[in-house]
Design a protein around this motif. Sequence first.
Motif, short mmCIF file in Angstrom:
data_model
loop_
_atom_site.label_atom_id
_atom_site.label_comp_id
_atom_site.label_asym_id
_atom_site.label_seq_id
_atom_site.Cartn_x
_atom_site.Cartn_y
_atom_site.Cartn_z
N LYS A 1 0.86 4.33 -2.87
CA LYS A 1 0.71 5.66 -2.45
C LYS A 1 1.65 6.43 -3.04
O LYS A 1 1.64 7.60 -3.54
CB LYS A 1 0.36 5.67 -1.03
N LEU A 2 2.94 6.04 -2.79
CA LEU A 2 4.20 6.84 -3.03
C LEU A 2 4.07 6.84 -4.64
O LEU A 2 4.49 8.00 -5.28
CB LEU A 2 5.26 6.17 -2.52
N ASP B 1 0.77 -1.34 0.04
CA ASP B 1 0.14 -0.03 -0.08
C ASP B 1 0.90 1.22 -0.06
O ASP B 1 0.56 2.21 -0.71
CB ASP B 1 -0.92 -0.07 1.25
N GLY B 2 1.93 1.27 0.72
CA GLY B 2 2.91 2.40 0.76
C GLY B 2 3.62 2.55 -0.62
O GLY B 2 3.77 3.67 -0.83
#
Length: 149
Positions: free
Chosen positions: A57-58, A53-54
């Motif tokens: 998003k990034l 998920d990170g």
Amino acid sequence: MTKSYILPEKFVKDSHTKEIDLINRDPKLINEDVIKVEFEDVIAEPDGTHSLDGVWKLSYTTFTVSKYWCYRILSAIFGIPVALLWGFLFACISFCHIWAVVPCIKSCLIESQCISRIYSLCIQTFCDPFFEALGKIFSSVKVALRKEV
């Protein structure tokens, strides 16, 4: 006592001094279907194949910010020179159209009217009497169709 009348000033605005809309920069929607590219239009992960998920998003933030700043930097560096080139090109096109194309077309139209009159005179002088004579010759011809059994 004299009355003095103040005439209202007439404001003449031409295309060089008109106000420019800084909010809606595409009022005629000429780039509506071409340039709108969002993260979801370019990068997509199907079900069953998802990154962390990170990372997702990034990636979204990196794509969006880099697209935004890259466009801003390119337009800051090349926007004015390219606008100058396009202005020059359209000025040349306008100049050619006004001073060459339209006069050429008008000249051709004038010449074609002259040729049209001469052609019409020739047709009326030579062809009309010929076909009228043929019409009178063949006007007495009668065609009868019979059905054979």
